[in-house]
Design a protein around this motif. Structure first.
Motif, PDB file in Angstrom:
ATOM      1  N   PRO A   1       0.824  -1.220   0.000  1.00 43.66           N
ATOM      2  CA  PRO A   1       0.000   0.000   0.000  1.00 43.66           C
ATOM      3  C   PRO A   1       0.852   1.262   0.000  1.00 43.66           C
ATOM      4  N   PRO A   2       0.264   2.362  -0.456  1.00 41.93           N
ATOM      5  CA  PRO A   2       1.048   3.613  -0.569  1.00 41.93           C
ATOM      6  C   PRO A   2       1.565   4.132   0.763  1.00 41.93           C
ATOM      7  N   HIS A   3       0.909   3.766   1.890  1.00 42.47           N
ATOM      8  CA  HIS A   3       1.381   4.273   3.182  1.00 42.47           C
ATOM      9  C   HIS A   3       2.547   3.449   3.736  1.00 42.47           C
ATOM     10  N   SER A   4       2.962   2.389   3.040  1.00 44.02           N
ATOM     11  CA  SER A   4       4.121   1.622   3.483  1.00 44.02           C
ATOM     12  C   SER A   4       5.374   2.489   3.397  1.00 44.02           C
ATOM     13  N   PRO A   5       6.234   2.448   4.420  1.00 42.59           N
ATOM     14  CA  PRO A   5       7.441   3.294   4.395  1.00 42.59           C
ATOM     15  C   PRO A   5       8.358   3.015   3.214  1.00 42.59           C
ATOM     16  N   VAL A   6       8.298   1.786   2.664  1.00 40.82           N
ATOM     17  CA  VAL A   6       9.245   1.465   1.588  1.00 40.82           C
ATOM     18  C   VAL A   6       8.793   2.015   0.244  1.00 40.82           C
ATOM     19  N   VAL A   7       7.486   2.285   0.080  1.00 36.95           N
ATOM     20  CA  VAL A   7       6.979   2.686  -1.233  1.00 36.95           C
ATOM     21  C   VAL A   7       7.558   4.028  -1.666  1.00 36.95           C
ATOM     22  N   SER A   8       7.492   5.014  -0.794  1.00 33.74           N
ATOM     23  CA  SER A   8       8.012   6.337  -1.156  1.00 33.74           C
ATOM     24  C   SER A   8       9.504   6.280  -1.461  1.00 33.74           C
ATOM     25  N   GLN A   9      10.233   5.449  -0.712  1.00 31.26           N
ATOM     26  CA  GLN A   9      11.669   5.326  -0.946  1.00 31.26           C
ATOM     27  C   GLN A   9      11.951   4.683  -2.300  1.00 31.26           C
TER      28      GLN A   9
END
Length: 559
Positions: A258-266
């Motif tokens: 999901p987009p709120h996972s810390p790894v996605v933005s990274q």
């Protein structure tokens, strides 16, 4: 006797002891040097060290790539039966062995069990007291330690033992260093070969889905991981698993980070993520995370553009990825991203060539073929008016009608040729033709089909599904009740509904016996209900037979 004299005698004694052992040491070194495989070489070094130092036991601990523990532990003097009773070999993370890994130094002990760093032996371990430990170093880099235990005949290990063991430790360091250089070279060649395989496969004409599967399969093989996974951004801002190479691929496909996972933005920012244990890492919040241990998540990045993510998770309890593996995997991901971009560009060029050719064919059909047919029709109409024989007039009229039908079918083909790439293969037109082809078997003949307007481009998915169902019902009724020898199907995407809205009109006409009173009513009601649920209508009337015989069903709904 003064101190100088005593020291001199000690040195002479040490020199004599070393001199006596040199031939044996040189002979042992030549034997060791013949070993080409690391494990075999280390076995020989451990055996040689024990024999020359008169030790009952010897061992070589090879430090892992992270420098935190032992990757290998080679023993001499402990039988296989004893090893089986002891259980697992030491990992080098505690006790005296762990201390020597964290702080490599030479150690000579009269009783290792009395050393404060001693952490105890496991059950069934043979007793050991005298101990000699020497770091295995080459050019300042520590590769492990060489250990000796239980000096035969009692007493401590001597300085001569120490100096001789240091020589063997240097030989062990050279062997380990060479083996690591060789293995790193093999790893690099494997990753390079994998990159070439991916590039070749992608540029050989694979479609987009097959291309991603190739990347996942190669990544899994090269990283020695439990799975190879390609994730692409979804509409919600997360990452979806779209290609999986794993034993349980079906269970992973479609999983979304999901987009709120810390790894996605990274990852979407083009930064890699390395995880020591997916099952316990708080950043890994998918249902698939508990299945895996160490993981690499690498952005598929070309320039500033991030296409997606490549994940190579290992099973729980497996070793972590080394710095070399991380570097090679990141390079592979970059190469795979470039190959994907190039393959996509190549497919675009090929599609462009196809559509340019289709556009040329459509223009030729419109500008040449239709115009000639139209001119031929005008000539036939003129001949029909001048004909004296009635049968000739009728035949010429039929020929003109056939030309009109032919012109309409060519226009339908022109619309199909002008469809865009997203509209082409599995559109409404294809499904209509498939239904007609299916109905031809029980009917015993092929119904004709024509299309007006860009059917695939205009008709929405919901309306299209209901239109196909209505066509199936109408053809079924014709087969069961109409006794027809001719059926015409027309799909018109330029129709206007009675309320003025744009719509699509399906017409199914036959030359059968018509619709008798009380017959085929249930099927007609079903057609009407489908149309009305979409805001349309369904009507019926005379068909293709002489004097208005047969039946004609007209079903229409908003686009």
């Amino acid at each position: 006797m003064d101190i100088a004299t005593e020291a001199n005698r000690s040195l002479q004694g040490l020199s004599t002891e070393l001199t006596a052992r040199v031939p044996r040491l040189l002979e042992a070194m030549r034997s060791v040097g013949n070993g080409l495989e690391l494990r075999t070489t280390l076995d020989r070094i451990a055996e040689t060290a024990a024999e020359l130092a008169d030790a009952e036991y010897a061992a070589i601990g090879v430090i892992d790539a992270e420098g935190q523990g032992l990757s290998e532990f080679i023993t001499y003097g402990v039988s296989e039966e004893q090893q089986a009773l002891i259980g697992g070999l030491p990992d080098g993370r505690r006790g005296l062995l762990g201390a020597l890994i964290r702080r490599p130094e030479t150690v000579i002990l009269a009783d290792l069990t009395a050393d404060p760093r001693y952490a105890g032996f496991p059950p069934n371990h043979p007793p050991m007291h005298t101990f000699l430990g020497v770091p295995i170093k080459v050019q300042g880099e520590t590769f492990g330690n060489l250990y000796l235990a239980e000096k035969r005949g009692g007493g401590l290990f001597s300085d001569a033992d120490l100096n001789m063991v240091r020589v063997l430790a240097t030989e062990a360091g050279i062997a380990i260093g060479n083996a690591r250089v060789y293995e790193e070279g093999r790893q690099r060649m494997r990753w390079i070969d994998g990159s070439v395989a991916v590039t070749t496969a992608l540029l050989s004409g694979s479609d987009a889905e097959d291309a991603l599967v190739v990347v996942a399969e190669q990544a899994r093989r090269l990283a020695d991981s439990a799975a190879g996974i390609v994730l692409l951004p979804d509409n919600e801002g997360g990452l979806e698993m779209v290609a999986v190479s794993a034993d349980n691929a079906a269970g992973l496909l479609g999983t979304v980070i999901p987009p709120h996972s810390p790894v996605v933005s990274q990852l979407l920012a083009g930064e890699p993520v390395y995880v020591d244990d997916s099952a316990t890492d708080e950043r890994m919040i998918t249902d698939a995370a508990p299945l895996f241990g160490p993981s690499m998540l690498l952005p598929l990045k070309n320039g500033d553009r991030v296409l997606g993510t490549l994940a190579t998770p290992r099973s729980r309890g497996d070793r972590k990825f080394t710095d070399t593996e991380r570097t090679l995997a990141a390079q592979f991901a970059a190469q795979a991203a470039l190959a994907l971009v190039l393959a996509d560009a190549q497919r675009d060029r090929e599609r462009l060539a196809v559509y340019e050719d289709r556009d040329r064919i459509a223009r030729d059909l419109h500008d040449l073929v239709i115009q000639r047919l139209f001119a031929t029709g005008l000539m036939l109409e003129s001949a029909q008016r001048k004909a004296i024989v009635p049968d000739v007039q009728v035949k010429v009229g039929q020929a003109v009608d056939e030309l009109d039908v032919t012109i309409q079918e060519i226009r339908t083909a022109i619309f199909a040729l002008q469809q865009g790439p997203a509209e082409a293969p599995a559109g409404l037109r294809t499904r209509v033709l498939r239904e007609i082809g299916t109905a031809a078997v029980p009917l015993g003949f092929q119904p004709s089909a024509s299309f007006v307007g860009p059917v695939d481009a205009k008709v929405g998915e919901l309306t299209g599904k209901n239109l196909i169902a209505a066509l199936r019902e109408a053809l079924s009724n014709a087969f069961r009740h109409a006794e027809a020898s001719r059926i015409e199907v027309v799909v018109d995407a330029t129709a206007k509904l009675p309320d003025g809205r744009d719509g699509v009109r399906l017409t199914v006409a036959d030359d059968g016996i018509g619709i008798p009173e009380g017959g085929r009513r249930s099927g007609l009601k079903n057609l009407a209900k489908r149309a009305e649920s979409l805001g349309g209508s369904s009507t019926y009337g005379p068909g293709l037979g002489e004097d208005g015989g047969g039946s004609r069903v007209v079903w229409e709904a908003p686009l």
